[in-house]
Enzyme design. Structure first.
Site, PDB file in Angstrom:
ATOM      1  CE  LYS A 288       0.787   1.218   4.581  1.00  0.00           C
ATOM      2  NZ  LYS A 288       1.631   2.313   4.992  1.00  0.00           N
TER       3      LYS A 288
ATOM      4  CG  ASP B 285      -1.946  -0.206   8.399  1.00  0.00           C
ATOM      5  OD1 ASP B 285      -2.762   0.620   8.865  1.00  0.00           O
ATOM      6  OD2 ASP B 285      -0.750   0.067   8.176  1.00  0.00           O
TER       7      ASP B 285
HETATM    8  P1  ATP Z   1       3.830  -0.232   8.474  1.00  0.00           P
HETATM    9  O1  ATP Z   1       3.906   0.823   7.429  1.00  0.00           O
HETATM   10  O2  ATP Z   1       2.615  -1.129   8.348  1.00  0.00           O
HETATM   11  O3  ATP Z   1       4.064   0.236   9.870  1.00  0.00           O
HETATM   12  P2  ATP Z   1       6.177  -1.376   7.336  1.00  0.00           P
HETATM   13  O4  ATP Z   1       5.619  -1.596   5.982  1.00  0.00           O
HETATM   14  O5  ATP Z   1       7.104  -0.219   7.524  1.00  0.00           O
HETATM   15  O6  ATP Z   1       4.979  -1.281   8.338  1.00  0.00           O
HETATM   16  P3  ATP Z   1       6.696  -4.209   7.512  1.00  0.00           P
HETATM   17  O7  ATP Z   1       7.448  -4.483   6.283  1.00  0.00           O
HETATM   18  O8  ATP Z   1       5.265  -4.588   7.566  1.00  0.00           O
HETATM   19  O9  ATP Z   1       6.887  -2.657   7.866  1.00  0.00           O
HETATM   20  O10 ATP Z   1       7.492  -4.925   8.728  1.00  0.00           O
HETATM   21  C1  ATP Z   1       7.604  -4.423  10.002  1.00  0.00           C
HETATM   22  C2  ATP Z   1       8.134  -5.478  10.981  1.00  0.00           C
HETATM   23  O11 ATP Z   1       7.227  -6.564  11.069  1.00  0.00           O
HETATM   24  C3  ATP Z   1       9.484  -6.054  10.597  1.00  0.00           C
HETATM   25  O12 ATP Z   1      10.355  -5.853  11.703  1.00  0.00           O
HETATM   26  C4  ATP Z   1       9.252  -7.541  10.412  1.00  0.00           C
HETATM   27  O13 ATP Z   1      10.275  -8.336  10.950  1.00  0.00           O
HETATM   28  C5  ATP Z   1       7.928  -7.817  11.149  1.00  0.00           C
HETATM   29  N1  ATP Z   1       7.130  -8.864  10.464  1.00  0.00           N
HETATM   30  C6  ATP Z   1       6.451  -9.875  11.007  1.00  0.00           C
HETATM   31  N2  ATP Z   1       5.822 -10.615  10.069  1.00  0.00           N
HETATM   32  C7  ATP Z   1       6.094 -10.053   8.890  1.00  0.00           C
HETATM   33  C8  ATP Z   1       5.753 -10.353   7.552  1.00  0.00           C
HETATM   34  N3  ATP Z   1       4.977 -11.393   7.208  1.00  0.00           N
HETATM   35  N4  ATP Z   1       6.214  -9.539   6.587  1.00  0.00           N
HETATM   36  C9  ATP Z   1       6.979  -8.465   6.898  1.00  0.00           C
HETATM   37  N5  ATP Z   1       7.350  -8.148   8.152  1.00  0.00           N
HETATM   38  C10 ATP Z   1       6.927  -8.923   9.143  1.00  0.00           C
END
Ligand code: ATP
Length: 285
Positions: A8, A139
């Protein structure tokens, strides 16, 4: 069975309040885009000893396999609630950069709910699925619906926005994650005036109208600590993006282009920049 989990982008993100428990209240517009992780759900090839009914593995070094993965939580809650005892394996192929503000973890969790529901033909009602999704993360309900939406509160107020035209976008990931927690902890207390009850007239006619309301309150905090994020945003504008913005709490930045051809040309130029991983995507309607 294979199922795709899209990333997203936040086209608009205002921090409008803070609850006593420390959670920030947001007003944001999120849109799913054509950059996907892939989940593969299948029955185990060999008979498993012991009680392990569910295994979750992932091919990305920064993402845990097993119980620490949001997919594990999502699938195990659904399986438990429906008393499903048959073992399954879920493998995640990560394409969405991690800690990039692209919502990969939440999207994977939503895809696990949708996928397990389909795999076992559980017939879960949409409302039940959304309740389960909300218990997994702010989310996750957005990704279950998977349509452009305005999201408020801590994620629980979800409202569809008018259909938008397909937008062509280049996403730049600066090859480092930004901790969502760190960004909120360092966000200055000055809040955007509460606009919670006002209706904002988001106009979706074309890229130019959409870029006129691009804003992200978290951008300044992230750019102060990671100046490369600001430089990448400027680069996208210099390349002719109609607008550019950091997504969510960073670290990725995206540029919206007037045509698919223009976006493709810019993507071709920027993909050789060693500081970034570049992605050419379009919005999903
Ligand atoms: P957001 O914008 O939703 O806060 P993000 O996109 O910046 O999050 P993600 O890539 O969703 O961050 O990952 C955040 C954390 O979640 C990472 O530290 C990761 O280790 C943990 N995590 C747990 N499960 C998953 C998964 N299936 N995919 C990605 N990260 C995961």
């Amino acid at each position: 069975m294979k199922i795709r989990a899209p990333a997203k982008l936040n086209l608009y993100l205002r921090v409008v309040g803070k609850r006593e428990d420390g959670y920030h209240l947001l007003d944001t517009v999120m849109v799913p885009v054509s950059l996907y992780d892939e989940l593969e759900i299948r029955r185990p090839r060999t008979r498993r000893r012991g009680k392990a009914r569910l295994t979750v593995t992932c091919d990305h070094p920064l993402v845990p396999s097993g119980r620490g993965n949001l997919v594990y939580k999502a699938a195990s809650r659904l399986l438990r609630s429906r008393k499903i005892g048959s073992p399954i394996d879920i493998h995640i192929r990560k394409r969405i950069p991690v800690g990039a503000g692209l919502g990969g973890g939440s999207s994977d969790a939503a895809a696990a709910l949708v996928g397990v529901n389909r795999f076992f033909r559980l017939g879960l009602k949409r409302a039940e699925m959304l309740t389960l999704a909300a218990s997994l993360g702010a989310d996750v309900p957005f990704f279950v619906r998977c349509r452009a939406a305005r999201v408020r509160g801590i994620g629980e107020r979800l409202e569809a926005v008018a259909a938008m035209p397909r937008l062509w976008i280049v996403i730049l990931y600066p090859k480092f994650p930004v901790s969502t927690r760190w960004v909120y902890e360092n966000y200055p207390c000055k809040l955007t005036k509460d606009i919670g009850n006002t209706s904002i007239n988001f106009s979706w006619k074309g890229p130019e109208e959409i870029t006129s309301f691009l804003v992200n309150d978290l951008e300044a905090v992230a750019i102060r600590r990671y100046p490369l994020i600001g430089r990448l945003k400027r680069r996208l504008l210099e390349e002719g993006a109609a607008g550019a913005l950091m997504s969510g709490s960073g670290s990725s930045v995206f540029g919206i282009f007037s045509t698919g051809q223009q976006a493709r040309n810019v993507f071709q130029r920027l993909r050789s920049d060693e500081r970034v991983e570049a992605f050419l995507v379009h919005t999903l309607s």
